[in-house]
Scaffold this active site. Structure first.
Site, mmCIF file in Angstrom:
data_model
loop_
_atom_site.group_PDB
_atom_site.id
_atom_site.type_symbol
_atom_site.label_atom_id
_atom_site.label_comp_id
_atom_site.label_asym_id
_atom_site.label_seq_id
_atom_site.Cartn_x
_atom_site.Cartn_y
_atom_site.Cartn_z
ATOM 1 N N GLU A 57 -9.674 -22.052 54.409
ATOM 2 C CA GLU A 57 -11.002 -21.450 54.114
ATOM 3 C C GLU A 57 -11.182 -20.034 54.647
ATOM 4 O O GLU A 57 -12.398 -19.540 54.014
ATOM 5 C CB GLU A 57 -11.576 -22.544 54.524
ATOM 6 C CG GLU A 57 -11.360 -23.870 53.721
ATOM 7 C CD GLU A 57 -10.963 -24.662 54.507
ATOM 8 O OE1 GLU A 57 -10.409 -26.398 54.241
ATOM 9 O OE2 GLU A 57 -10.036 -24.334 55.020
ATOM 10 N N CYS A 89 -13.650 -25.804 59.574
ATOM 11 C CA CYS A 89 -13.704 -25.380 58.520
ATOM 12 C C CYS A 89 -14.787 -25.639 57.458
ATOM 13 O O CYS A 89 -15.949 -24.747 56.908
ATOM 14 C CB CYS A 89 -12.737 -25.188 57.076
ATOM 15 S SG CYS A 89 -11.183 -24.367 57.387
ATOM 16 N N ALA A 159 27.060 -33.454 54.121
ATOM 17 C CA ALA A 159 27.504 -32.641 53.357
ATOM 18 C C ALA A 159 28.516 -33.753 53.248
ATOM 19 O O ALA A 159 29.620 -34.257 54.116
ATOM 20 C CB ALA A 159 28.081 -30.936 53.871
ATOM 21 N N TRP A 175 34.592 -26.013 57.020
ATOM 22 C CA TRP A 175 33.299 -25.926 56.322
ATOM 23 C C TRP A 175 33.666 -26.711 54.493
ATOM 24 O O TRP A 175 34.021 -26.480 53.984
ATOM 25 C CB TRP A 175 32.843 -24.959 56.195
ATOM 26 C CG TRP A 175 31.646 -23.418 57.502
ATOM 27 C CD1 TRP A 175 32.643 -22.935 57.817
ATOM 28 C CD2 TRP A 175 31.243 -24.289 57.219
ATOM 29 N NE1 TRP A 175 31.706 -22.618 58.710
ATOM 30 C CE2 TRP A 175 30.821 -23.336 58.483
ATOM 31 C CE3 TRP A 175 30.474 -24.763 57.378
ATOM 32 C CZ2 TRP A 175 29.829 -23.097 60.229
ATOM 33 C CZ3 TRP A 175 28.562 -25.158 58.552
ATOM 34 C CH2 TRP A 175 28.792 -23.855 60.099
ATOM 35 N N ARG A 189 16.024 -26.428 56.992
ATOM 36 C CA ARG A 189 15.257 -26.490 59.311
ATOM 37 C C ARG A 189 14.291 -25.889 59.858
ATOM 38 O O ARG A 189 13.414 -26.399 60.521
ATOM 39 C CB ARG A 189 16.874 -25.892 59.991
ATOM 40 C CG ARG A 189 18.016 -26.526 60.316
ATOM 41 C CD ARG A 189 19.344 -25.446 60.779
ATOM 42 N NE ARG A 189 20.338 -26.054 61.135
ATOM 43 C CZ ARG A 189 21.368 -25.626 61.307
ATOM 44 N NH1 ARG A 189 21.612 -24.470 61.788
ATOM 45 N NH2 ARG A 189 22.918 -26.387 61.366
ATOM 46 N N GLU A 303 21.234 -34.375 61.757
ATOM 47 C CA GLU A 303 21.958 -33.912 60.787
ATOM 48 C C GLU A 303 22.989 -34.106 62.158
ATOM 49 O O GLU A 303 22.775 -33.495 63.422
ATOM 50 C CB GLU A 303 21.982 -31.898 61.477
ATOM 51 C CG GLU A 303 20.684 -31.446 60.314
ATOM 52 C CD GLU A 303 21.739 -29.959 60.194
ATOM 53 O OE1 GLU A 303 22.936 -29.295 60.508
ATOM 54 O OE2 GLU A 303 20.348 -28.702 60.409
ATOM 55 N N GLY A 305 26.506 -37.469 62.385
ATOM 56 C CA GLY A 305 27.529 -37.645 62.225
ATOM 57 C C GLY A 305 27.052 -38.794 61.082
ATOM 58 O O GLY A 305 26.000 -39.502 61.651
ATOM 59 N N ALA A 306 28.101 -39.444 60.411
ATOM 60 C CA ALA A 306 28.147 -40.517 59.450
ATOM 61 C C ALA A 306 27.899 -41.935 60.641
ATOM 62 O O ALA A 306 26.824 -42.961 60.008
ATOM 63 C CB ALA A 306 29.437 -41.264 58.984
ATOM 64 N N GLY A 310 24.568 -43.184 59.488
ATOM 65 C CA GLY A 310 24.591 -44.727 59.514
ATOM 66 C C GLY A 310 22.867 -45.629 59.980
ATOM 67 O O GLY A 310 22.212 -47.151 59.248
#
Length: 378
Positions: A57, A89, A159, A175, A189, A303, A305-306, A310
């Site tokens: 504003e 504001c 991924a 990768w 990120r 980010e 691992g499994a 999990g």
């Protein structure tokens, strides 16, 4: 109930578009846009750029100047009513002579929560709330959740290959996806307040977990990439036994690293937080509550691992799952997407797809967790 015109809707949509320009830089504040309109013409535009600087504003009023008197303000979030690093504001709109304020939604912050609108009404300004509210809420899922529940919005990023594998049995994972997907992760990120990982991932990949200007701006047209990387997300490493090496790359990067552990050893270039545990493991809800209350984290990116990914899913602490799927096969010996031991169909966790797009040869699949598990098989 307010009845809004097509013009009202168009102008609020413009305010929402403006708010998105601050999506990488407003932490811990919400992303807000504002449009001032007089006699059918826009006389001022503004959005909140970063914490400590003028709110949307204020920036719109500055652009409008004297033309703000008698104007209508379209704001994506209720104007604030309290003194923080900047004046309220609502007070600014009153002094500018605005005669009507249309807010997409009420501010969930208990320090505001209707007080800004009441301040405007008490000054004789006509106020309306609720125009394009769903779109406005999508601007700030983390801020809203933190204010309403004391927890941040949690995204888990993974991924995987076409056959649902995230790494070889050895842990090797670089990768799976291509360059376009990895650049997209940089934006993910950049909009996060914190990135959470485990010491196992650091030991295997020696990740930096930083936002990097070259990758963030490559082909993206982000003119403010240099400014974005100045506000690195907090890096949070969960390391119960204190296994992380003092020479890990993550410790020599710009920004802060929080080391959550039970170890009594010292870790250079990291801030130590003694872990609170449950059943011998770090209590993930406690961690998220700590990040929300002590670090004002709105959006947290996991980010890891499994196993850790999990664990967040199993604890029902994940709001959004973002999966980058590559057109490759890693085979049955490779590691699964999540370590999530479920035995019965009734234990399944239903998700709702909210987005699917191609990035180079890869797909980015975005899901939100769906509490309704009563639907039959598809």
């Amino acid at each position: 109930m307010s009845v809004w015109s097509v013009e009202d809707t168009t102008l609020m949509a413009e305010a929402i578009r403006l708010a998105r320009q601050g999506q990488y830089t407003t932490h811990p504040n919400p992303r807000v846009g504002c449009v001032l309109v007089k006699n059918g013409s826009i006389v001022g535009r503004g959005f909140h750029v970063r914490a400590g600087e003028g709110h949307a504003e204020v920036n719109a009023i500055k652009e409008a100047g004297d033309a703000a008197r008698g104007a209508t303000a379209y704001v994506t979030l209720e104007p604030c009513s309290h003194y923080g690093r900047t004046p309220p504001c609502a007070e600014g709109l009153i002094k500018a002579g605005v005669v009507r304020v249309v807010s997409a939604m009420q501010d969930p912050n208990p320090a505001v929560a209707g007080r800004g609108l009441q301040m405007l009404v008490d000054s004789g300004i006509r106020c309306e709330v609720g125009l394009l509210e769903a779109a406005a809420r999508e601007l700030n899922p983390g801020f809203i959740k933190r204010m309403e529940t004391g927890l941040p919005w949690v995204r888990v990023k993974l991924a995987m290959s076409l056959d649902g594998r995230t790494a070889m049995q050895s842990g090797e994972s670089q990768w799976i996806t291509g360059a376009a997907a990895r650049r997209d992760v940089q934006r993910l990120r950049a909009k996060s307040s914190a990135i959470v990982t485990g010491s196992g991932s650091i030991m295997i990949d020696d990740s930096s977990l930083t936002v990097r200007e070259a990758e963030l701006s490559f082909g993206a047209g982000l003119e403010n990439a240099a400014e974005i990387v100045k506000q690195q997300p907090l890096r949070v490493v969960l390391d119960t036994a204190g296994q992380m090496s003092a020479s890990a790359k993550i410790l020599s990067q710009p920004g802060r690293t929080l080391w959550v552990t039970l170890s009594e050893r010292e870790m250079p270039h990291a801030e130590m937080l003694t872990a609170q545990t449950s059943d011998g493991r770090i209590d993930l809800r406690w961690l998220l509550e700590y990040l929300a209350a002590n670090e004002q984290c709105n959006e947290v990116l996991v980010e890891a691992g499994a196993t850790m990914a999990g664990a967040f899913v199993a604890a029902d602490l994940v709001d959004e799952l973002i999966v980058y799927m590559a057109p490759t096969l890693l085979g049955s010996n490779a590691r699964p997407l999540l370590q999530l031991p479920l035995d019965k169909m009734e234990q399944q966790k239903r998700l709702k797809m909210t987005d699917c797009r191609q990035l180079g040869d890869d797909l980015r699949l975005t899901y939100r967790f769906h509490v309704n598990t009563t639907e039959g098989p598809v």
